[in-house]
Scaffold this active site. Structure first.
Site, PDB file in Angstrom:
ATOM      1  N   ASN A   9       0.874  -1.174   0.000  1.00 39.78           N
ATOM      2  CA  ASN A   9       0.000   0.000   0.000  1.00 39.78           C
ATOM      3  C   ASN A   9       0.908   1.220   0.000  1.00 39.78           C
ATOM      4  OD1 ASN A   9      -1.766   2.070   0.489  1.00 39.78           O
ATOM      5  ND2 ASN A   9      -2.348   1.403   2.541  1.00 39.78           N
ATOM      6  N   LYS A  11       0.161   4.264  -0.258  1.00 35.54           N
ATOM      7  CA  LYS A  11      -0.446   5.455   0.354  1.00 35.54           C
ATOM      8  C   LYS A  11      -0.208   6.682  -0.558  1.00 35.54           C
ATOM      9  CE  LYS A  11      -0.079   3.194   4.783  1.00 35.54           C
ATOM     10  NZ  LYS A  11       0.039   3.262   6.231  1.00 35.54           N
ATOM     11  N   HIS A  97      -9.315   1.167   5.080  1.00 31.07           N
ATOM     12  CA  HIS A  97      -8.042   1.415   5.762  1.00 31.07           C
ATOM     13  C   HIS A  97      -8.284   2.389   6.922  1.00 31.07           C
ATOM     14  CE1 HIS A  97      -3.930   2.562   6.632  1.00 31.07           C
ATOM     15  NE2 HIS A  97      -3.568   1.468   5.993  1.00 31.07           N
ATOM     16  N   GLU A  99      -6.690   4.807   7.933  1.00 30.75           N
ATOM     17  CA  GLU A  99      -6.475   6.220   7.597  1.00 30.75           C
ATOM     18  C   GLU A  99      -7.712   6.819   6.935  1.00 30.75           C
ATOM     19  OE1 GLU A  99      -2.794   5.501   5.544  1.00 30.75           O
ATOM     20  OE2 GLU A  99      -1.910   4.920   7.470  1.00 30.75           O
ATOM     21  N   GLU A 169      -4.960  -4.955  10.583  1.00 27.51           N
ATOM     22  CA  GLU A 169      -3.938  -3.936  10.813  1.00 27.51           C
ATOM     23  C   GLU A 169      -4.221  -3.213  12.126  1.00 27.51           C
ATOM     24  OE1 GLU A 169      -2.004  -2.628   6.813  1.00 27.51           O
ATOM     25  OE2 GLU A 169      -3.705  -1.329   7.211  1.00 27.51           O
ATOM     26  N   GLY A 175       2.953   2.255  10.722  1.00 23.85           N
ATOM     27  CA  GLY A 175       3.922   3.334  10.548  1.00 23.85           C
ATOM     28  C   GLY A 175       4.660   3.712  11.821  1.00 23.85           C
ATOM     29  N   SER A 214       3.861  -2.170  10.273  1.00 26.35           N
ATOM     30  CA  SER A 214       5.310  -2.238  10.481  1.00 26.35           C
ATOM     31  C   SER A 214       5.925  -3.579  10.089  1.00 26.35           C
ATOM     32  CB  SER A 214       5.672  -1.879  11.933  1.00 26.35           C
ATOM     33  OG  SER A 214       5.263  -0.555  12.231  1.00 26.35           O
TER      34      SER A 214
END
Ligand code: 13P
Length: 257
Positions: A9, A11, A97, A99, A169, A175, A214
């Site tokens: 991904n 992003k 996701h 985000e 996730e 991250g 990660s």
């Protein structure tokens, strides 16, 4: 046997030069690698270029995307449809996701509608689920994951998960370099699979559940050694051809064993 899927991904990262270099690098790194499906989800603007680079490398890489709209065409300014994604050969589409859930206020119900619309259009949803740090500390991880999956099961039936991909996730691991341990991830993956098995053992046994958060070449092998971790959704490490290919190769090796 479930076939492992490792997806990058990207992003909001990329430029024409970066997309070309990264895919040329991946085309070379993945030469002769078998036993794993490797997919990338570039930013929408670069999907056209990505399709051409992937074709130039012999179509070893599956093309994906990071989002979809709920319509195929019409007066929906700024959106991007399954029909358009298909037009460029994209098949694996990330939805839900964390985000997008956070910055675009996407609800479980809204994500479930995207899931249904992707299926209706013959595309593969990559459904992201996972808990926040506070939810994790409150012991709510399994319940949060079950609720996010139930938004699909309760509206479309458990069979809708057939052929789809679930990406677990944990938000606190994204991250941050603070990856879940392989054992903790396995425990949650097993609980997700058991939750689905309560509705259909067959679907539960077949559905691919990726871990994301990660994942790096250094820790990938430990995840893939777990029986219920069928691949990875990779952010940062997917922006480097050698690192991402190393993760894909680790999946191929572990799942062959
Ligand atoms: P990182 O691998 O950078 O933690 O990102 C994970 C992710 O969000 C993939 O969708």
């Amino acid at each position: 046997m479930r076939h492992p899927v490792v997806m990058g991904n990207w992003k909001l990262n990329g430029s024409k030069e970066m997309v070309s270099d990264l895919l040329k690098g991946l085309n070379a790194e993945l030469e002769g690698v078998e036993g794993v499906d490797v997919a990338v989800a570039p930013p929408a603007l670069y999907i056209d270029l990505a399709e051409r680079e992937i074709a130039a490398g012999g179509n070893k890489i599956i093309l994906g995307a990071q989002n979809t709209d709920l319509n195929n065409s019409g007066a929906f300014t700024g959106d991007m449809s399954p029909a358009m994604l298909k037009d460029f050969g994209a098949s694996h589409i990330i939805i839900g996701h964390s985000e997008r859930r956070e910055y675009h206020a996407e609800s479980d119900e809204f994500v479930a509608k995207k899931f249904a619309f992707l299926k209706e259009n013959g595309l593969t949803p990559v459904l992201c689920i996972g808990e926040s740090e506070a939810q994790n500390e409150a012991g709510e991880t399994e319940a949060v994951c079950a609720r996010q999956i139930d938004a699909v099961i309760n509206t479309q039936g458990v069979e809708a998960l057939e052929g789809a991909i679930i990406a677990y996730e944990p938000i606190w691991a994204i991250g941050t370099g603070k990856a879940a341990t392989a054992e903790d991830a396995q425990r949650i993956h097993a609980s997700i699979r058991a939750h689905i098995a309560a509705k259909s053992e067959e679907v539960a046994n077949k559905v691919v559940i990726q871990y994301g958060g990660s994942v790096k070449p250094e820790n990938a092998e430990a995840y893939f050694a777990q029986p219920d971790i069928d691949g990875a959704l990779v952010g940062g490490a997917a922006l480097d051809a050698k690192s991402f290919a190393a993760i894909a190769k680790a999946a191929a090796t572990a799942k062959k064993a």
